[in-house]
Design a protein around this motif. Structure first.
Motif, mmCIF file in Angstrom:
data_model
loop_
_atom_site.group_PDB
_atom_site.id
_atom_site.type_symbol
_atom_site.label_atom_id
_atom_site.label_comp_id
_atom_site.label_asym_id
_atom_site.label_seq_id
_atom_site.Cartn_x
_atom_site.Cartn_y
_atom_site.Cartn_z
ATOM 1 N N PRO A 67 11.178 23.651 -13.268
ATOM 2 C CA PRO A 67 12.558 23.251 -12.976
ATOM 3 C C PRO A 67 13.550 23.786 -14.008
ATOM 4 N N VAL A 68 14.790 23.926 -13.544
ATOM 5 C CA VAL A 68 15.858 24.459 -14.404
ATOM 6 C C VAL A 68 17.062 23.523 -14.337
ATOM 7 N N PRO A 69 16.894 22.271 -14.753
ATOM 8 C CA PRO A 69 17.947 21.275 -14.534
ATOM 9 C C PRO A 69 19.265 21.577 -15.226
ATOM 10 N N THR A 70 19.217 22.191 -16.419
ATOM 11 C CA THR A 70 20.454 22.433 -17.168
ATOM 12 C C THR A 70 20.953 23.868 -17.045
ATOM 13 N N THR A 71 20.069 24.795 -16.669
ATOM 14 C CA THR A 71 20.450 26.214 -16.620
ATOM 15 C C THR A 71 20.449 26.799 -15.221
ATOM 16 N N VAL A 118 30.342 27.156 6.431
ATOM 17 C CA VAL A 118 29.803 25.804 6.539
ATOM 18 C C VAL A 118 28.581 25.735 5.634
ATOM 19 N N LEU A 119 28.670 24.938 4.578
ATOM 20 C CA LEU A 119 27.598 24.826 3.600
ATOM 21 C C LEU A 119 26.864 23.497 3.764
ATOM 22 N N GLY A 120 25.550 23.569 4.004
ATOM 23 C CA GLY A 120 24.705 22.383 3.978
ATOM 24 C C GLY A 120 24.290 22.121 2.541
ATOM 25 N N LEU A 121 24.671 20.980 1.981
ATOM 26 C CA LEU A 121 24.570 20.772 0.540
ATOM 27 C C LEU A 121 23.275 20.126 0.063
ATOM 28 N N GLY A 122 22.383 19.725 0.944
ATOM 29 C CA GLY A 122 21.183 19.029 0.505
ATOM 30 C C GLY A 122 20.125 19.951 -0.079
ATOM 31 N N GLY A 123 19.317 19.399 -0.978
ATOM 32 C CA GLY A 123 18.130 20.100 -1.456
ATOM 33 C C GLY A 123 18.333 21.081 -2.578
ATOM 34 N N SER A 124 19.434 21.000 -3.294
ATOM 35 C CA SER A 124 19.683 21.970 -4.360
ATOM 36 C C SER A 124 18.847 21.659 -5.598
ATOM 37 N N ALA A 125 18.599 22.700 -6.387
ATOM 38 C CA ALA A 125 17.884 22.553 -7.663
ATOM 39 C C ALA A 125 18.850 22.554 -8.838
ATOM 40 N N THR A 126 20.135 22.544 -8.567
ATOM 41 C CA THR A 126 21.148 22.833 -9.581
ATOM 42 C C THR A 126 22.119 21.668 -9.784
ATOM 43 N N PHE A 160 20.440 12.300 -9.073
ATOM 44 C CA PHE A 160 19.624 13.404 -8.568
ATOM 45 C C PHE A 160 19.023 14.277 -9.668
ATOM 46 N N GLY A 161 19.482 14.098 -10.906
ATOM 47 C CA GLY A 161 18.950 14.887 -12.001
ATOM 48 C C GLY A 161 17.448 14.742 -12.194
ATOM 49 N N PRO A 162 16.903 13.513 -12.144
ATOM 50 C CA PRO A 162 15.466 13.369 -12.364
ATOM 51 C C PRO A 162 14.609 14.172 -11.398
ATOM 52 N N GLN A 163 14.992 14.230 -10.104
ATOM 53 C CA GLN A 163 14.182 14.993 -9.157
ATOM 54 C C GLN A 163 14.320 16.496 -9.371
ATOM 55 N N LYS A 164 15.313 16.903 -10.158
ATOM 56 C CA LYS A 164 15.485 18.313 -10.491
ATOM 57 C C LYS A 164 14.885 18.647 -11.854
ATOM 58 N N GLY A 165 14.200 17.674 -12.439
ATOM 59 C CA GLY A 165 13.515 17.903 -13.716
ATOM 60 C C GLY A 165 14.293 17.530 -14.948
ATOM 61 N N ALA A 166 15.402 16.832 -14.788
ATOM 62 C CA ALA A 166 16.246 16.496 -15.942
ATOM 63 C C ALA A 166 15.691 15.303 -16.715
ATOM 64 N N THR A 167 15.700 15.423 -18.027
ATOM 65 C CA THR A 167 15.352 14.311 -18.901
ATOM 66 C C THR A 167 16.585 13.416 -19.089
ATOM 67 N N ALA A 168 16.380 12.297 -19.756
ATOM 68 C CA ALA A 168 17.512 11.399 -20.038
ATOM 69 C C ALA A 168 18.587 12.121 -20.845
ATOM 70 N N LYS A 169 18.163 12.932 -21.812
ATOM 71 C CA LYS A 169 19.120 13.701 -22.614
ATOM 72 C C LYS A 169 19.854 14.720 -21.744
ATOM 73 N N ASP A 170 19.111 15.392 -20.854
ATOM 74 C CA ASP A 170 19.725 16.360 -19.940
ATOM 75 C C ASP A 170 20.767 15.683 -19.055
ATOM 76 N N ALA A 190 24.818 18.168 -4.103
ATOM 77 C CA ALA A 190 24.369 19.496 -4.555
ATOM 78 C C ALA A 190 24.862 19.821 -5.962
ATOM 79 N N GLY A 191 24.753 18.840 -6.841
ATOM 80 C CA GLY A 191 25.105 19.090 -8.232
ATOM 81 C C GLY A 191 26.566 19.379 -8.465
ATOM 82 N N GLY A 192 27.429 18.763 -7.636
ATOM 83 C CA GLY A 192 28.872 18.895 -7.858
ATOM 84 C C GLY A 192 29.481 20.182 -7.358
ATOM 85 N N ILE A 193 28.861 20.824 -6.370
ATOM 86 C CA ILE A 193 29.372 22.097 -5.859
ATOM 87 C C ILE A 193 30.825 21.998 -5.406
ATOM 88 N N ALA A 194 31.195 20.848 -4.852
ATOM 89 C CA ALA A 194 32.561 20.703 -4.349
ATOM 90 C C ALA A 194 33.605 20.815 -5.453
#
Length: 374
Positions: A111-115, A137-145, A215-225, A252-256
């Motif tokens: 995972p690349v939660p911060t980068t 038309v952007l479907g926003l679900g399932g992002s890794a970012t 959604f950060g935890p499912q993308k691999g983010a730690t508490a610090k991340d 989707a990680g704030g894409i909007a």
């Protein structure tokens, strides 16, 4: 799939089959087909309409008609990949899933939660514009970012920079240093499109219900991340003068955030960017909402049926529509968790590596239960 009654004097049950995709095993269209085949084994006189569904997550692009375009791009980690989207030439509309290029499965092992960034999705958008797309038309679900859409901005020629004028590092973490966005090489036609952002969540950008925290935890983010990403998103939307508290801003990680800034830059207002719940829009566009008053049974399905299924997802949307029209609802799911409403039929699929067999069996059992109750 349609079927006529064998006995013209009898009334054929009218059934709509509208599942979501079963991630990694069956598209929504395949699932609808298999469920329908199972139903017809038990109810050969049934009149069946297939209406594949999506909610803004993976598989959203595929439920719309048009030409499927596949091209090289990059995934959330910046590695070369291929991704597809749907282009409908008549309406000049491209339907693009964030998950296609920037999705979690491609980087699940690392995972690349911060980068991680959405640059690869921006490549698809830019390509669609060269083909004549004026609406994305952007479907926003399932992002890794969690990059506030900054990767898309970079792909379209808008470069986030720090106060020293250096380009920010990829991903969401370095947005804490955002000072301004350099538009010297902006792709004007792409920046000026009409944006329709289909969400499967209504989360704000930051805070306890925000993109990083939820959604950060499912993308691999730690508490610090998570703390850093939350602060970075807050800094980004404050710096760009965007309201990050609006529902859907955290999808989707704030894409909007980035896309609202871009559209407002081009048009002077945010009137050309629309953040909408995906499932209700698709239920309207594929005719489900209009057909329900004349429907006897609505069948849906998804991989996991749980409490979250009723928070803007396909099953929750169809559950509300079925109740409003007094239509029986049945749902076929791979796993059924506790805590779901008890006012519809929920069928857990058999364990098998053959998804077609699983769904046909579920369709048969749903049909048998419906006949037993009617």
């Amino acid at each position: 799939m349609t079927n006529s009654p064998a006995n013209p004097g009898t009334k054929a049950p009218r059934i709509i089959i509208a599942p979501d995709s079963y991630k990694g095993t069956a598209t929504a269209a395949q699932a609808a087909q298999y469920l329908g085949e199972g139903v017809l084994e038990v109810m050969p006189d049934a009149s069946i309409t297939l209406a594949p569904m999506a909610d803004g997550g993976e598989g959203t692009s595929a439920v719309f008609g048009g030409q499927v375009i596949t091209l090289p791009t990059t995934n959330a980690a910046g590695r070369l990949t291929e991704a597809s989207y749907t282009f409908e030439q008549h309406s000049h509309t491209a339907y693009i899933d964030i998950a296609a290029a920037s999705g979690l499965p491609a980087v699940a092992d690392n995972p690349v939660p911060t980068t991680g960034d959405t640059y690869g999705t921006g490549v698809l958008i830019a390509d669609a514009v060269t083909r004549g797309a004026t609406r994305i038309v952007l479907g926003l679900g399932g992002s890794a970012t969690t990059d506030a859409g900054s990767g898309i901005l970079i792909a379209l020629g808008a470069v986030p920079r720090n106060k020293e004028g250096y380009a920010l590092r990829t991903g969401g973490a370095d947005l804490i240093n955002l000072d301004y966005i350099d538009t010297a090489e902006l792709n004007i036609p792409a920046a000026a499109v009409e944006w329709i952002l289909l969400t499967d969540v209504d989360a704000p950008a930051t805070g306890p219900q925000g993109a990083a925290t939820v959604f950060g935890p499912q993308k691999g983010a730690t508490a610090k991340d998570i703390a850093l990403l939350d602060a970075s998103l807050h800094h980004a939307y404050t710096q760009l003068e965007i309201d990050g508290t609006k529902p859907g801003m955290g999808a989707a990680g704030g894409i909007a955030i980035g896309l609202t800034w871009l559209s407002t830059l081009m048009h002077g207002t945010d009137a050309h960017i629309h953040i909408l719940p995906g499932a209700p829009l698709i239920a309207n566009s594929n005719g489900i909402a209009d057909a329900l008053p004349e429907t006897d049974l609505l069948i849906s399905g998804e991989g996991r049926l749980d409490a979250q299924s009723f928070t803007g997802k396909v099953v929750g949307t169809l559950h509300d529509l079925a109740k409003a029209h007094n239509v029986d609802l049945a749902v076929a799911a791979g796993v059924i968790e506790e805590g779901i409403p008890g006012d519809f039929l929920a069928v857990e699929m058999i364990k098998s590596s053959d998804v077609a067999a699983q769904l046909r069996d579920a369709g048969r059992r749903i049909a048998e239960a419906y006949l037993a109750q009617n």
